[in-house]
Write a protein that holds these residues in place. Structure first.
Motif, mmCIF file in Angstrom:
data_model
loop_
_atom_site.group_PDB
_atom_site.id
_atom_site.type_symbol
_atom_site.label_atom_id
_atom_site.label_comp_id
_atom_site.label_asym_id
_atom_site.label_seq_id
_atom_site.Cartn_x
_atom_site.Cartn_y
_atom_site.Cartn_z
ATOM 1 N N ARG A 242 0.830 -1.219 0.000
ATOM 2 C CA ARG A 242 0.000 0.000 0.000
ATOM 3 C C ARG A 242 0.860 1.264 0.000
ATOM 4 N N GLN A 246 1.349 1.459 -4.053
ATOM 5 C CA GLN A 246 -0.023 1.974 -4.191
ATOM 6 C C GLN A 246 -0.941 0.851 -4.685
ATOM 7 N N LYS A 247 -0.820 -0.279 -4.033
ATOM 8 C CA LYS A 247 -1.498 -1.502 -4.463
ATOM 9 C C LYS A 247 -2.194 -2.139 -3.263
ATOM 10 N N GLU A 260 -0.518 -13.667 -5.965
ATOM 11 C CA GLU A 260 -0.475 -12.218 -5.772
ATOM 12 C C GLU A 260 0.597 -11.819 -4.765
ATOM 13 N N THR A 264 3.914 -9.566 -5.541
ATOM 14 C CA THR A 264 4.125 -8.330 -4.777
ATOM 15 C C THR A 264 5.504 -8.316 -4.135
#
Length: 317
Positions: A242, A246-247, A260, A264
């Motif tokens: 985050r 920005q995910k 995922e 990441t």
């Protein structure tokens, strides 16, 4: 003494016959004879040509010069600054992707990097034991190269679906743990493995990966610095994603996705790759060189009678 000499001579003759036979079959490299000259390195190399009548004359042929191959890798004694500079140049080609760039250093070759994430379920008394139920592996670009459900060795007591995303339905296509372990370890061999709190994944796989080839994104102070978080704090993958990417990940009630999470972790690693590898170059000792053996020395012992196959012995006599 004369009989002993003949016996030794016959043994030597058999030895030489076997060597010639092995050389003809391509199983042994031709041995240079004593007194032979070292081949010339240069524009010309000469050999002696015997003509009719016993006269000799030199015969020369052109020998191409060996091409100098310029390797883009760095020497082990390179300074951390030069490593960072070289690495940034490689990563700048193709917007951070190093496709098409041939590199010989394992630390600078994207094909040597993978990221892993595992999901566990509860087994044993009250489901307190954690066992592997899904494993995902992605490459440097984030492409999935492995993603399978795994049947734990003990009966599942708690699927932990809220966090693992695993349900009873998934186990219908699961493969046995031993089979999955063998497949995954084959992928991880000789790789630099990225992950978040990766010791949990290795524990689920019942495996220890070399420390100098492990990159744990939960233990990178530079990531915390970039996110404006305490340097020594243990920050979750969700929080780092985050702040820095920005995910949003790990949302909803269906649990985590190991694909995922692995993707990441690799994105976070690539974000600080150059700086992190530079710091590691300062702290990690260099790997010892691999021992070099002389194959001709090792193979000579097999010329002895006790190593010689009976079918070859018959064909050589």
């Amino acid at each position: 003494p004369q009989g002993r000499g003949k016996k030794k001579s016959r043994k030597h003759q058999r030895f030489m016959e076997r060597r010639v036979l092995l050389e003809q079959k391509g199983l042994l490299s031709p041995q240079r004879r004593l007194g032979s000259q070292t081949p010339m390195v240069g524009p010309e190399a000469c050999s002696t040509l015997t003509k009719a009548g016993g006269t000799t004359a030199p015969r020369c042929r052109k020998v191409p010069k060996p091409k100098q191959v310029v390797s883009p890798s760095l020497s082990p004694s390179a300074s951390p600054g030069s490593i960072a500079g070289h690495h940034s140049v490689l990563l700048s080609q193709g917007n951070g992707s190093s496709k098409g760039v041939q590199m010989s250093s394992p630390l600078l070759r994207p094909g040597k990097y993978v990221a892993i994430d595992c999901e566990m379920v509860g087994t044993g008394p009250q489901g307190r034991l954690s066992e592997l139920a899904r494993c995902s592996v992605v490459n440097y670009e984030g492409d999935v190269i492995y993603d399978k459900y795994v049947q734990p060795e003990l009966p599942i007591v708690d699927y932990r679906t809220r966090w693992s995303g695993i349900t009873k339905q998934h186990m219908k296509s699961a493969i046995p743990f031993k089979a999955a372990q063998a497949e995954i370890l084959k992928i991880l061999k000789d790789k630099i493995v990225v992950g978040h709190a990766i010791h949990n994944d290795f524990q689920a796989l019942k495996y220890f990966h070399p420390k100098d080839r492990t990159r744990d994104t939960s233990r990178i102070p530079v990531l915390n610095q970039r996110a404006g978080l305490p340097v020594r704090a243990s920050v979750s993958l969700k929080s780092l994603a985050r702040h820095l990417l920005q995910k949003k990940i790990q949302v909803g009630s269906k649990g985590h996705s190991s694909v995922e999470d692995a993707q990441t972790a690799m994105e976070l690693y690539r974000l600080v790759e150059v700086q992190w590898e530079t710091e590691l170059a300062r702290s990690l000792p260099p790997r010892p060189p691999s021992p070099v053996t002389d194959p001709t020395t090792d193979s000579n012992q097999y010329m002895d009678d006790r190593y010689w196959p009976t079918d070859l012995m018959a064909s050589s006599l």
